[in-house]
Each structure stands twice: as structure tokens, then as C-alpha cells.
Design an enzyme around this catalytic site. Sequence first.
Site, PDB file in Angstrom:
ATOM      1  N   ASP A   1       0.859  -1.190   0.000  1.00  0.00           N
ATOM      2  CA  ASP A   1       0.000   0.000   0.000  1.00  0.00           C
ATOM      3  C   ASP A   1       0.893   1.236   0.000  1.00  0.00           C
ATOM      4  O   ASP A   1       2.075   1.152   0.349  1.00  0.00           O
ATOM      5  CB  ASP A   1      -0.864   0.041   1.266  1.00  0.00           C
ATOM      6  CG  ASP A   1      -1.994  -0.973   1.216  1.00  0.00           C
ATOM      7  OD1 ASP A   1      -2.372  -1.354   0.108  1.00  0.00           O
ATOM      8  OD2 ASP A   1      -2.484  -1.368   2.285  1.00  0.00           O
TER       9      ASP A   1
ATOM     10  N   ASP B   1      -4.710  -3.039   4.955  1.00  0.00           N
ATOM     11  CA  ASP B   1      -5.196  -2.561   6.251  1.00  0.00           C
ATOM     12  C   ASP B   1      -6.715  -2.579   6.365  1.00  0.00           C
ATOM     13  O   ASP B   1      -7.254  -2.538   7.455  1.00  0.00           O
ATOM     14  CB  ASP B   1      -4.666  -1.152   6.554  1.00  0.00           C
ATOM     15  CG  ASP B   1      -4.969  -0.170   5.430  1.00  0.00           C
ATOM     16  OD1 ASP B   1      -5.785  -0.514   4.542  1.00  0.00           O
ATOM     17  OD2 ASP B   1      -4.381   0.930   5.433  1.00  0.00           O
TER      18      ASP B   1
ATOM     19  N   ASP C   1      -9.418  -5.797   2.157  1.00  0.00           N
ATOM     20  CA  ASP C   1      -8.111  -6.358   1.780  1.00  0.00           C
ATOM     21  C   ASP C   1      -7.976  -7.812   2.231  1.00  0.00           C
ATOM     22  O   ASP C   1      -7.027  -8.494   1.834  1.00  0.00           O
ATOM     23  CB  ASP C   1      -6.970  -5.548   2.423  1.00  0.00           C
ATOM     24  CG  ASP C   1      -6.782  -4.199   1.758  1.00  0.00           C
ATOM     25  OD1 ASP C   1      -7.015  -4.117   0.546  1.00  0.00           O
ATOM     26  OD2 ASP C   1      -6.415  -3.234   2.456  1.00  0.00           O
TER      27      ASP C   1
END
Length: 1099
Positions: free
Chosen positions: A507, A813, A817
Site C-alpha cells: 500500500d 489494512d 483487503d
Amino acid sequence: MAASRGSSSSTNGLLPTSLSERNHHDMEAGGGGGGERVGLETEFDDDDAAAPTDPFDITHTKNAPPATLRRWRQAALVLNASRRFRYTMDLKAEEEKENSRRMIRSHAQVIRAALLFRLAGERELGIGTTVAPPTPSGDYGIALDELVTLTRENNVTALQQYGGVKGISALLKSNAEKGIDGVETDVVKRKEVFGSNTYPRKKGRSFLRFLWEAWQDLTLIILIIAAVVSLGLGIKTEGLEEGWYDGGSIFFAVFLVIIVTAVSDYRQSLQFQNLNSEKQNIQMEVLRGGRSVKISIFDIVVGDVVPLGIGDQIPADGILITGHSLAIDESSMTGESKIVHKDQKAPFLMSGCKVADGVGTMLVTGVGINTEWGLLMASISEDTGEETPLQVRLNGVATFIGIVGLSVAVLVLAVLWGRYFTGNTRDLDGKVQFIAGQTRIGKAFDGAVKIFTIAVTIVVVAVPEGLPLAVTLTLAYSMKKMMADKALVRRLSACETMGSATTICSDKTGTLTLNQMTVVEAYVGRKKINPPDDSSQLHPLVSTLLSEGVAQNTTGNVFEPTGGEVEISGSPTEKAILSWAFKLGMKFDVIRSESTVLHVFPFNSEKKRGGVAVKQADSKVHIHWKGAAEILLASCTEYLDSDGCSHNIKDDKEFFVTAINDMAESSLRCVAIAYRPYGLDKIPTDEEQLSQWALPEDNLVLLAIVGIKDPCRPGVRDAVKQCTEAGVKVRMVTGDNLQTAKAIALECGILLSLEDATEPTIIEGKVFRELSEREREQLAKKITVMGRSSPNDKLLLVQALRKGGEVVAVTGDGTNDAPALHEADIGLSMGIQGTEVAKESSDIVILDDNFASVVKVVRWGRSVYANIQKFIQFQLTVNVAALVINVVAAISSGRVPLNAVQLLWVNLIMDTLGALALATEPPTDNLMHRTPVGRRAPLITNIMWRNLLIQAMYQVTVLLVLNFLGNSILGLQQDVPKHAVGVKNTVIFNAFVFCQIFNEFNARKPEEINVFTGVTKNYLFMGIIGITFVLQIIIIMFLGKFTKTVRLSWQQWLICLGIAIVSWPLAIIGKLIPVPRTPFSQYFSRPIQRCRNSRHRNT
């Protein structure tokens, strides 16, 4: 002895196992500091593919079916099953655990069904249900049992008669909006009256249990029996004073092995217990005194008000205060994967469930053992068992070596018994030990038992029980150290799999960047507000609408203490926007009290926006939206300028697109804020219809576009460079637009130049998801940056990369996901921003959300593999040398130079102490200067074979020369034969042990010339070497009666040291010998595999 039927050695770590590592070059164990880095060619033809039936061929234990796990257990050659399988999944206990879960869930469902049935009957008959008034308990207006019954029975009628959630809140001396006061005395009192949010846990194994398990080893039991027999016969024939030494010495040696083994295992167990308690310590946000504070889940008390968001775990039983589109996944409690919607008609929330969608707040009414979740957790013991791929492979290695050792032991036993009973064995004085018809039965039996004891001891040395356990030892050590490096390992196998990672899909926000966001640019209409928080540049109408939109359309909170600094909480993006609006003059509490929220559309990572419908005091309705700038801009038809005038957006859309792109190219996150007025009469009045109502997303009026700066983390560029040098490709997958993603990727070093920033290197999620599966697989490896991606795009990328043979680590997070985290080889969730759902789906939690910590995990993963290889090299050297020396001596002379007690001491050095010394080596920088470890690469590399064969051949040669020519070499021709043999055997034993001590240094650095680098910093290694050295001196000088050794002169000590020290220069010379790129094991595996394949084709 749990031996296997049809266990295969073809892929037990000695041989390669599959074609999956084609074209993948693997580095050997050790660093490359000596200038020699040898890669392995694992490319070979189809005939070399591993047998599909090999029980030890498991590359993934993450989601392996029970049948596969059961198969390798049955195939393993095991001397002590309770110890060997201690840190593997207890398949039987798993079944029992699932049965317990089902039983408790069924019990809860039966109670609820009975209650619903009763209420339905009462309604049908028109009978009103009355509830007795609550019974005060201490300072509180309701008793514990009444609260528990209310929640457990989901009794809405009783809740209404108590005055609803506000009535319960008043009885609990709490406030539905601000929570409890949070004073320490109040919190303690609540724990005393209503209990704490903990549940009784089953105690871990005691030290005595580990002692018991350590002596379950079949060979040790046989040795104890042999010692008893030897003790009885010795005392009978030689008297108590002299006769107890033989049996007693074996007893002592076995006892020492058991004690050291139990202490080592017990320490490991304590480390795992500490890590387990860390895993369960979830940090939760609660409201206390109107202020949002983070506390441990264990510190939550009855009366607490807990905000709930997507992905949160419900920390205790409670009642919903307010909620919007709140959907709960109750599968952890009910066993059904059905999402349950919660509102005022169904307000009860169960501990342990997860928030699937929506937002809300709850009042805690039951904690700990007073909840069904607490009862469930208290009835289930924590299982730390979970095998890793390396552990399974090492069981294969241990089985293969064990079978060889067992065969050698049987051969030695047959030869020694044959020589003994045919009269070819003589004692130290040269007398024949057994003469048929003359030797007493007792004496003959004693002689046969001693020979049997030696054979059993060879099995003890030959079967490397400690080899698979060395994985657990190094993992326990690594996990403890990784905690200091801000990484919490949830799944053991991930720790070693990380060493094989070839790509990391990371990310952007919070991982590559600091997650410290501030609004640095703002556009209202065509005007750029400079500075962005200057309210004097805005018309009051614009300020009012912006303040209302920001205050109501947020999951954050603003707390203004009297006389103190304002406290803003929420996600970093929310905090940045709230802080900006506050500086513009937003009165958070006033706005929220003067208007009513009708409906909420929580921020959605798929749509990249969130909205809220707000009714004002004058009954006007405004629908506010906030989200990704270019996406929200497409839904706008008008905009308000800074003077409060409305304009058609059509003519100025190009201006706004340019503004967004300019901000994105400056690596700013662009967020748009818009609204639209709406008629109250168009909004559903029925609660159920309102909950299903979709907020209008069209004809919006643009209020502002803000650019939020989130700077790159210091050191992230170096971390990315480190990964690249280590053969690990870093890919950025972000929800931000492509321009922002490109700017950050260039800043972080993921993209090296603007020339790289072309499709398909940089791609939008939408483009990728619209490709066919085959096209995605072909394109995936070329992608470096994916912008405007949804969680599903991340999942598709992970799947495509894995199909292409990559070993994928992915960070995440959010709740959405979870599928990608689960699908990846290693799922890395974020400890600060990560939701509980994401953490539970992950294998490792990065506690500081920092990409540099991810790189440290890669180092540790490689270190685990390297340490195991060091231990294998060391252990196999001892195995080969000890077995060859005893076999050759037994066949040629009928006597073995290393007796049972000596072999047990060697086993202790090799197994337990060796594992402690080598499996706890810290990672070195060299580990990151080579390519990832192939998951199916041979455990014993060509360099290891070279090192161990050189050392073993040297030891065998020198010690056999001493065995056969020792009397003349040591000048013992004139000595009494018995004494001469005693000195010679003592020198052999002493030199052999010293060789292992010196070779332990060689094993530290299988490739490097300088094996002493960093050795003084490894206190455990130095301590074990020192203890082994001192104990060896004590054994020779003071314990001769037990070990059948004699005291040596200082010249003989120097000879032993001289023999041992040669292993150091010998290792340096050996490292100059080149080895072929093709693994030695392939030369043996090819004919075996061709034979198998031809047999398979014929059948």
C-alpha cells in the site's frame, strides 16, 4: 518407534522436488562475503519432477487439508512423537475444538429460538410480557445477572421496559454520547461488580510435563531398560562398589539429555505463550468523558461506549446506541456465514463478531466470561501448533537419515553380536570374552546387553530428532526478535516463507508514507485559497456548507476540553480534513447537535466516496458527499465559488481536472467535498426502507477540492533499494489516482525515472480488472504501480502473480483487503491503521505500519532458512563421522571407540546445544545481497555437501588412524594393554568432541572465509561453546569411571586440540574448491524419477 510405510526420500530436502522453480536461481547458504556466490540451476526436464505421492512435498501449510498433514506425520520416522509433533497442528484437538464451538453455538441458538417462540406465542395470545424492575447492585441500578440475561436472550421487550439503551445507560451510570467518566476508581469498581473483559485460560505446560515428554523417546526408554539390566548384572558380578558404574553412567547420561532437552523446550514454550498473549491484545477505541481514547480490549468495562467501523471486532456484548447501515458478521459465534443487519429492532451485539459494513456506537453490557464468546474461548485451549513447510521437509530429512542410521545400527549390532558369540571379541587384556559352553549365562547376557546398548545409542545419534525442532527453535527466537523490529508473527510458516518472497505488493498510505496528513492546498470554485485555512476568503454560505459537510460526513471526532488544546481523532485523512475545517471556524459539537443524521453511506473503497443525509432544524435536507476528487467531480453539475455564487460546472470542468492533476503530480491526495439539497418528502419514513435507501449521487454541487500532503517515510527509499538488490520487486498498489501514485513511486525509488512511468509499468485498477485472466497473468509481472485500485484489483494482481510463479507478500489494512491477504503467500496487515478483520486474515502484523519493517521481516525470513542450513551442515558432519568411525571399527576389530555414554554426550552437543548455538544466529547484511530462497530448492546445497564431506572425511580419517595406529602414534607400546586402549579411546573421544566444537564455528559461515565475523556479539553461541568446552574437560578429568575414559597428559590434550584446530584452515581451503551449479542431488534424483515415471506409465 513410529516408522513409516513407504516414506520417500526423494524430496525430503536432500533432493529437488518440482518444476515450479524453473529459471529461478537460488543462492547457497551463507553470505557471499568470500567473493563466492554460487547459484543453483533448478531447471531440469520433466523426468525430474517430484513424485506426486511424496508425503513431505508440501510447499504450503497455510491452508493445507488435514489429510495432507496427517500423511506426512504417518510417513515420518519418529523416536519421540510427543516432542517431535509438539509444535505441529494437533489434528485431533482441532476436531474437538470445532465440536466444542458447535455445541456452544447450538446451545445459544436453542435459547434464542425458545425465547422467540415464547414471545411469538405471547403476542398471538395478546399477553403482555412484563419484566420485573431492575435490581440495584452496589452503586449501579441493575444487577449483573439481569444484564447478562437481557443480552443473551436478545430480549427487546425487557430492553424497552428498562427505558431502551438510554435507560440502561442511566442505570449503569454511563452516558450514551460521552461514555463513562474514565476515572480509575470508577473503572476498578465496574470490574469488581460486572467482571473484567478477560476469560480464564488453560495453563501452559509445566516444566514437569516437558520432562515427561523428553523421556518419551523410544531409544532413551530402551537405554534406561538396558541401564537397569546392566546395573543389576554389574552389581551381581562385580559388587556394589564397582558394579554400578556401567549402568549408572548410562542412567546419568540419559538423565542429562532429558534435563537439557526439557529446559530448552520449556524456554521455547514460554516464548510462544508471550507471543500468543500479544496477538490477543487488541487495541480498541472507546469514548470516555466525551474523549476518544485507545485502550486494550482487556480494559473495556460495562458502561463503555465503543464506536464501531468496518472491520472492527465487537469487543464485548452490548446494545446498539446509533447505527447506519450496520451489518455484522456473526459467523464466529453462530457458525453461519450470514450477515445480520442491526438497528433498533435488533439492537443486541455479540462479542467476537465482526463489523461487515456500516458504522455505529454500542453500549457495553457484558464482558469476559459473562459473554458467549468468553465461554467459548475459555472452553478452548490455545493451540500454538502449526507446522511450516521447512519443518515438514526437515522431517523428511530426519526420516531419511534415521533410516540410514537405523540400518547402520542393525549392521553394527549384527557384526558385534556375531563376533561376540563366535569367540572373536576380546577384552582390554586380550582375553576372549565369550567361549561357548564355558562363559556363564549372566556374563554372556551382560556382554550382549552392552553391545545392544551401543547399537541403540547409535540410533540415538543417527536419528536427528532435533532437526525438525530446530525450525521451531529458530522461529521462536526470530519471532521474539521480530517483535523488537515491529513485526508480530501470527502464523509461523509466514516467517520462513518471507525468505522466499520474490515480490512485495505494498500500500502507499501509511506504509510508504508517514500517514501524517495535512491539507496544504484548497480550491473553492476557481479560486485557490492561500493559505488553505483562511476563512476570510470564503463567503459565509460556503463556510457553513463546508463545516456542515465535514462535521456530519465523518467517522472522526473533535473534542474541545475547557482550557486545553483541541483533540481530533479518526483516520489520518479524516483528521486532516477535520483539522482544516476547524481552522476555518467549524463548530463540531454545535453543528452535530443542531442537525440530525437521517442516513449514512459509509466510505467505500470500491466507490471511493462516502455520504450522509442531514436534516436541519428548519427541516431542510442536505446530502453531503466526500471522496476521490476526479470521481466525485464527474457527479457534479454545479459549483459554488468563494463568493457563494452557483455556476454551471460544464465550462470550467477542464480547470478542475487540471487543478486535480497538478496537485496529484505534487504527490498530494485529492479529496472533493460536494453536496446537494433534497426534499424531505422524498426520503423514506419507514425505518426498514430508510436503511435500504441509496443516497442520490448525481446533480451534486462542488464545494471544495483539497490537496492533502502525506510525506514519504524517511528511509523508505533505502528500504526499496535493499529489496531490489535482494531480488525482491516492490510494487505499489494504491487507491489514489495515477498521478499521485506516480509521484510517490518516483520519490520512494519504486519507479527510477519518468521514462518508466508508462503503461503497463504504471496502470489503473480499472484497466487491469477489465483484462481477461490470461492477459492479466501476462501483464502482472510488468506492473510496478497500480493506481485507483480497489481491493478486488489487488486480489486479481496477487492471483495473477502467483500463477506466474512469484512468491507474493502483500500489505493491507482494510476489511476488503482480507481476501488478498488470505490469498497471498504472506499477508502483512498494518498494526496501527489495520482493521481487526485484516489482521486476522494476515500472517504477520507490521506494528508500526512502516515499509522498512517489512524489509526487516524479509531479512528474518532468510535468516531462518540460513540458520537451519547451518545446523544441518553441522549435524550431518557429526552423523557421518560418528557412524563411519563406529561401523569401520566394529567390523574390523569388534570394538567401538565411542561407547554409549560418549555417544549420548556427542548427541547432546549435536542436537540440543548445537541447535541453540546455530539456530539463534542473528541475520547479516549478506542475506540481502542474494536472490530469494527457492521454496523447493534442496535444503542441502552443493556448498554444504562440499563443506560437510571435507570435514567428515578429515575427522573419519584422523580418528580411524588413531584407532588402528594410536598405540604407536601416542607412544603407548610399552603401556599395559588395558591402559593403552583406554588412553587411545579417550584421545579419540576427546579429539572427536573438540572437532565438533571447532566445526561449529565453520558452520556459522558456510561460504565466507572469515567464520569469526560477529561471533563475539552472539553471547549465546559463545556461552554454549564455553560450556561444552568446560564440560568436556570435567568429563575427561573427573568422570572417567562413568564415561570409560582416563586422564590425559598435557601433551595428549595438545594433540587433541591440534587435530581439532586443523578443521579451520581445512575449511578455508575447502571454500576455494568450486562446486557445480547443478545440485548434486539432481544426479541421483534423475534415474530414480525416470524409473518412477516409466513404472507409472506402464501401470
